[in-house]
Design a protein around this motif. Sequence first.
Motif, PDB file in Angstrom:
ATOM      1  N   HIS A  81       0.819  -1.210   0.000  1.00 40.71           N
ATOM      2  CA  HIS A  81       0.000   0.000   0.000  1.00 40.71           C
ATOM      3  C   HIS A  81       0.857   1.266   0.000  1.00 40.71           C
ATOM      4  CE1 HIS A  81      -3.347  -2.662   1.005  1.00 40.71           C
ATOM      5  NE2 HIS A  81      -2.607  -3.170   1.965  1.00 40.71           N
ATOM      6  N   ARG A  82       2.137   1.140  -0.321  1.00 44.87           N
ATOM      7  CA  ARG A  82       3.043   2.277  -0.159  1.00 44.87           C
ATOM      8  C   ARG A  82       2.651   3.468  -1.018  1.00 44.87           C
ATOM      9  NH1 ARG A  82       7.217   2.310   2.754  1.00 44.87           N
ATOM     10  NH2 ARG A  82       7.565   0.068   2.687  1.00 44.87           N
ATOM     11  N   ASP A  83       2.237   3.236  -2.265  1.00 45.15           N
ATOM     12  CA  ASP A  83       1.858   4.357  -3.130  1.00 45.15           C
ATOM     13  C   ASP A  83       0.670   5.114  -2.547  1.00 45.15           C
ATOM     14  OD1 ASP A  83       3.872   3.746  -4.874  1.00 45.15           O
ATOM     15  OD2 ASP A  83       2.596   2.691  -6.309  1.00 45.15           O
ATOM     16  N   PHE A  84      -0.301   4.368  -2.037  1.00 47.19           N
ATOM     17  CA  PHE A  84      -1.476   4.991  -1.422  1.00 47.19           C
ATOM     18  C   PHE A  84      -1.075   5.749  -0.168  1.00 47.19           C
ATOM     19  CE2 PHE A  84      -4.822   4.581   1.835  1.00 47.19           C
ATOM     20  CZ  PHE A  84      -5.828   5.330   1.233  1.00 47.19           C
ATOM     21  N   LEU A  85      -0.304   5.121   0.696  1.00 43.99           N
ATOM     22  CA  LEU A  85       0.055   5.726   1.976  1.00 43.99           C
ATOM     23  C   LEU A  85       0.945   6.949   1.808  1.00 43.99           C
ATOM     24  CD1 LEU A  85       0.756   2.454   3.988  1.00 43.99           C
ATOM     25  CD2 LEU A  85      -1.219   3.967   4.236  1.00 43.99           C
ATOM     26  N   SER A  86       1.776   6.958   0.777  1.00 41.25           N
ATOM     27  CA  SER A  86       2.706   8.075   0.585  1.00 41.25           C
ATOM     28  C   SER A  86       1.984   9.384   0.296  1.00 41.25           C
ATOM     29  CB  SER A  86       3.684   7.758  -0.553  1.00 41.25           C
ATOM     30  OG  SER A  86       3.002   7.664  -1.799  1.00 41.25           O
ATOM     31  N   ARG A  87       0.724   9.311  -0.121  1.00 44.02           N
ATOM     32  CA  ARG A  87      -0.037  10.529  -0.401  1.00 44.02           C
ATOM     33  C   ARG A  87      -0.383  11.293   0.866  1.00 44.02           C
ATOM     34  NH1 ARG A  87      -4.198   8.937  -5.241  1.00 44.02           N
ATOM     35  NH2 ARG A  87      -3.005   7.249  -6.164  1.00 44.02           N
ATOM     36  N   PHE A  88      -0.423  10.590   2.002  1.00 40.56           N
ATOM     37  CA  PHE A  88      -0.953  11.198   3.209  1.00 40.56           C
ATOM     38  C   PHE A  88       0.042  11.232   4.364  1.00 40.56           C
ATOM     39  CE2 PHE A  88      -4.158   8.444   1.102  1.00 40.56           C
ATOM     40  CZ  PHE A  88      -4.781   9.450   0.375  1.00 40.56           C
ATOM     41  N   LEU A 137     -16.847  -1.764  -1.510  1.00 40.93           N
ATOM     42  CA  LEU A 137     -17.564  -1.033  -2.550  1.00 40.93           C
ATOM     43  C   LEU A 137     -16.802  -1.095  -3.867  1.00 40.93           C
ATOM     44  CD1 LEU A 137     -19.668   0.895  -3.721  1.00 40.93           C
ATOM     45  CD2 LEU A 137     -18.403   2.793  -2.699  1.00 40.93           C
ATOM     46  N   ILE A 138     -15.510  -0.838  -3.813  1.00 35.94           N
ATOM     47  CA  ILE A 138     -14.689  -0.861  -5.035  1.00 35.94           C
ATOM     48  C   ILE A 138     -14.753  -2.241  -5.687  1.00 35.94           C
ATOM     49  CG2 ILE A 138     -12.378  -0.525  -5.975  1.00 35.94           C
ATOM     50  CD1 ILE A 138     -13.782   2.011  -4.870  1.00 35.94           C
ATOM     51  N   GLN A 139     -14.680  -3.278  -4.880  1.00 30.76           N
ATOM     52  CA  GLN A 139     -14.733  -4.649  -5.407  1.00 30.76           C
ATOM     53  C   GLN A 139     -16.057  -4.918  -6.108  1.00 30.76           C
ATOM     54  OE1 GLN A 139     -14.216  -7.631  -2.403  1.00 30.76           O
ATOM     55  NE2 GLN A 139     -14.118  -9.317  -3.855  1.00 30.76           N
ATOM     56  N   GLN A 140     -17.155  -4.482  -5.512  1.00 28.93           N
ATOM     57  CA  GLN A 140     -18.473  -4.712  -6.104  1.00 28.93           C
ATOM     58  C   GLN A 140     -18.637  -3.931  -7.404  1.00 28.93           C
ATOM     59  OE1 GLN A 140     -21.737  -4.265  -3.325  1.00 28.93           O
ATOM     60  NE2 GLN A 140     -20.556  -5.198  -1.666  1.00 28.93           N
ATOM     61  N   LEU A 141     -18.171  -2.705  -7.420  1.00 33.54           N
ATOM     62  CA  LEU A 141     -18.280  -1.889  -8.644  1.00 33.54           C
ATOM     63  C   LEU A 141     -17.463  -2.499  -9.782  1.00 33.54           C
ATOM     64  CD1 LEU A 141     -18.083   1.693  -7.115  1.00 33.54           C
ATOM     65  CD2 LEU A 141     -20.048   0.703  -8.310  1.00 33.54           C
ATOM     66  N   ARG A 142     -16.306  -3.051  -9.465  1.00 30.57           N
ATOM     67  CA  ARG A 142     -15.449  -3.628 -10.500  1.00 30.57           C
ATOM     68  C   ARG A 142     -16.006  -4.929 -11.043  1.00 30.57           C
ATOM     69  NH1 ARG A 142      -9.592  -1.929  -7.776  1.00 30.57           N
ATOM     70  NH2 ARG A 142      -9.591   0.185  -8.680  1.00 30.57           N
ATOM     71  N   ALA A 143     -17.026  -5.465 -10.395  1.00 30.04           N
ATOM     72  CA  ALA A 143     -17.727  -6.620 -10.935  1.00 30.04           C
ATOM     73  C   ALA A 143     -18.813  -6.201 -11.912  1.00 30.04           C
ATOM     74  CB  ALA A 143     -18.341  -7.438  -9.800  1.00 30.04           C
ATOM     75  N   VAL A 144     -19.179  -4.909 -11.888  1.00 31.79           N
ATOM     76  CA  VAL A 144     -20.218  -4.376 -12.774  1.00 31.79           C
ATOM     77  C   VAL A 144     -19.611  -3.695 -13.992  1.00 31.79           C
ATOM     78  CG1 VAL A 144     -22.145  -2.731 -12.930  1.00 31.79           C
ATOM     79  CG2 VAL A 144     -21.839  -4.107 -10.869  1.00 31.79           C
ATOM     80  N   ILE A 145     -18.537  -2.930 -13.779  1.00 29.67           N
ATOM     81  CA  ILE A 145     -17.839  -2.277 -14.883  1.00 29.67           C
ATOM     82  C   ILE A 145     -16.362  -2.646 -14.809  1.00 29.67           C
ATOM     83  CG2 ILE A 145     -19.470  -0.368 -15.068  1.00 29.67           C
ATOM     84  CD1 ILE A 145     -17.632   1.346 -13.438  1.00 29.67           C
ATOM     85  N   ALA A 146     -15.596  -2.261 -15.811  1.00 28.21           N
ATOM     86  CA  ALA A 146     -14.186  -2.635 -15.871  1.00 28.21           C
ATOM     87  C   ALA A 146     -13.429  -2.117 -14.654  1.00 28.21           C
ATOM     88  CB  ALA A 146     -13.561  -2.081 -17.144  1.00 28.21           C
ATOM     89  N   SER A 147     -12.457  -2.899 -14.187  1.00 26.13           N
ATOM     90  CA  SER A 147     -11.676  -2.501 -13.010  1.00 26.13           C
ATOM     91  C   SER A 147     -11.016  -1.150 -13.207  1.00 26.13           C
ATOM     92  CB  SER A 147     -10.609  -3.561 -12.707  1.00 26.13           C
ATOM     93  OG  SER A 147     -11.205  -4.785 -12.335  1.00 26.13           O
ATOM     94  N   SER A 148     -10.511  -0.909 -14.416  1.00 28.80           N
ATOM     95  CA  SER A 148      -9.803   0.346 -14.698  1.00 28.80           C
ATOM     96  C   SER A 148     -10.769   1.538 -14.764  1.00 28.80           C
ATOM     97  CB  SER A 148      -9.045   0.235 -16.008  1.00 28.80           C
ATOM     98  OG  SER A 148      -9.927  -0.048 -17.088  1.00 28.80           O
ATOM     99  N   ALA A 149     -12.061   1.273 -14.765  1.00 28.96           N
ATOM    100  CA  ALA A 149     -13.064   2.351 -14.877  1.00 28.96           C
ATOM    101  C   ALA A 149     -13.579   2.805 -13.524  1.00 28.96           C
ATOM    102  CB  ALA A 149     -14.218   1.892 -15.755  1.00 28.96           C
ATOM    103  N   VAL A 150     -13.085   2.203 -12.446  1.00 29.18           N
ATOM    104  CA  VAL A 150     -13.480   2.607 -11.091  1.00 29.18           C
ATOM    105  C   VAL A 150     -12.283   3.310 -10.456  1.00 29.18           C
ATOM    106  CG1 VAL A 150     -14.308   1.841  -8.836  1.00 29.18           C
ATOM    107  CG2 VAL A 150     -14.990   0.603 -10.916  1.00 29.18           C
ATOM    108  N   LEU A 151     -12.400   4.616 -10.287  1.00 31.68           N
ATOM    109  CA  LEU A 151     -11.279   5.436  -9.852  1.00 31.68           C
ATOM    110  C   LEU A 151     -11.658   6.241  -8.615  1.00 31.68           C
ATOM    111  CD1 LEU A 151     -10.335   6.808 -13.384  1.00 31.68           C
ATOM    112  CD2 LEU A 151      -9.244   4.915 -12.192  1.00 31.68           C
ATOM    113  N   VAL A 152     -10.719   6.368  -7.691  1.00 28.74           N
ATOM    114  CA  VAL A 152     -10.910   7.211  -6.514  1.00 28.74           C
ATOM    115  C   VAL A 152      -9.876   8.327  -6.556  1.00 28.74           C
ATOM    116  CG1 VAL A 152     -11.005   7.339  -3.998  1.00 28.74           C
ATOM    117  CG2 VAL A 152     -11.740   5.237  -5.182  1.00 28.74           C
ATOM    118  N   ASP A 153     -10.329   9.565  -6.503  1.00 29.95           N
ATOM    119  CA  ASP A 153      -9.427  10.710  -6.465  1.00 29.95           C
ATOM    120  C   ASP A 153      -9.186  11.103  -5.016  1.00 29.95           C
ATOM    121  OD1 ASP A 153      -9.367  10.825  -9.235  1.00 29.95           O
ATOM    122  OD2 ASP A 153     -11.050  12.235  -9.347  1.00 29.95           O
ATOM    123  N   TYR A 154      -7.902  11.262  -4.666  1.00 28.32           N
ATOM    124  CA  TYR A 154      -7.541  11.621  -3.298  1.00 28.32           C
ATOM    125  C   TYR A 154      -6.916  13.012  -3.276  1.00 28.32           C
ATOM    126  CZ  TYR A 154      -8.216   6.697  -2.167  1.00 28.32           C
ATOM    127  OH  TYR A 154      -8.761   5.435  -1.991  1.00 28.32           O
TER     128      TYR A 154
END
Length: 232
Positions: free
Chosen positions: A20-27, A215-232
Amino acid sequence: MRGERDTLGLFLTGHPVAQHRDFLSRFTSFTLNAAQPNRRGQKSTVAGLIVALRTMKNKRGERMAFLTLDDQTARLEVSVFSDLYDRARHVLQKDEVIIVEGEVQHDDYSGQLKMVAQSVLSLAQSESQFAKRLRLKITESDINKDMVGFVERLESCLGPFRPQALQAQAPGEGVQVPRVEGVRACPVWVEYVTAGAVGTLELGESWRVMVAPELIQQLRAVIASSAVLVDY
């Protein structure tokens, strides 16, 4: 991974923080090997895996915790006093990755650095805490000539993560999303892409959601994984 550390004293398949280093480095303010004492009134934010944890009661009989964080670069001792411990005790579990905000101080007794915690978040809580918006990129192939069915599937994913749905559910029922004071639901933007045009729609205030891995996991089952994005 816990078995690896308990048996061998190290992680063969990768340190949990590294995942999770890339995610954690933002904060976070720095990795633990770069920690420096804060000036008076300043705070820092660090992240790490809880590799040691002990609790004790103070003179008033209130429980507090002392824990050791490891982020693969170094370790840091963290004190969690009683008022914060009462709010964060469900997060303070050995082998959990957490984000801690507090004051880094020099410990005269050990000669090392230590942190006095002022807030603690689990990894899942931090995703909700820091999310600015959830973006869904929808294409014609996602809808596949069934607009009503697609909207219903999308609604079934988002609905349980709306604050009003989480507040209404009884303990132990529905989607179990970690709660934390001050976390706000974030807006949902739908970007619809066709061969000839692109449009963006922000869903209404009542459709704001708590961002969580489930939530992210469920959405990626409905649309493409690359199409579910979270902006931080």
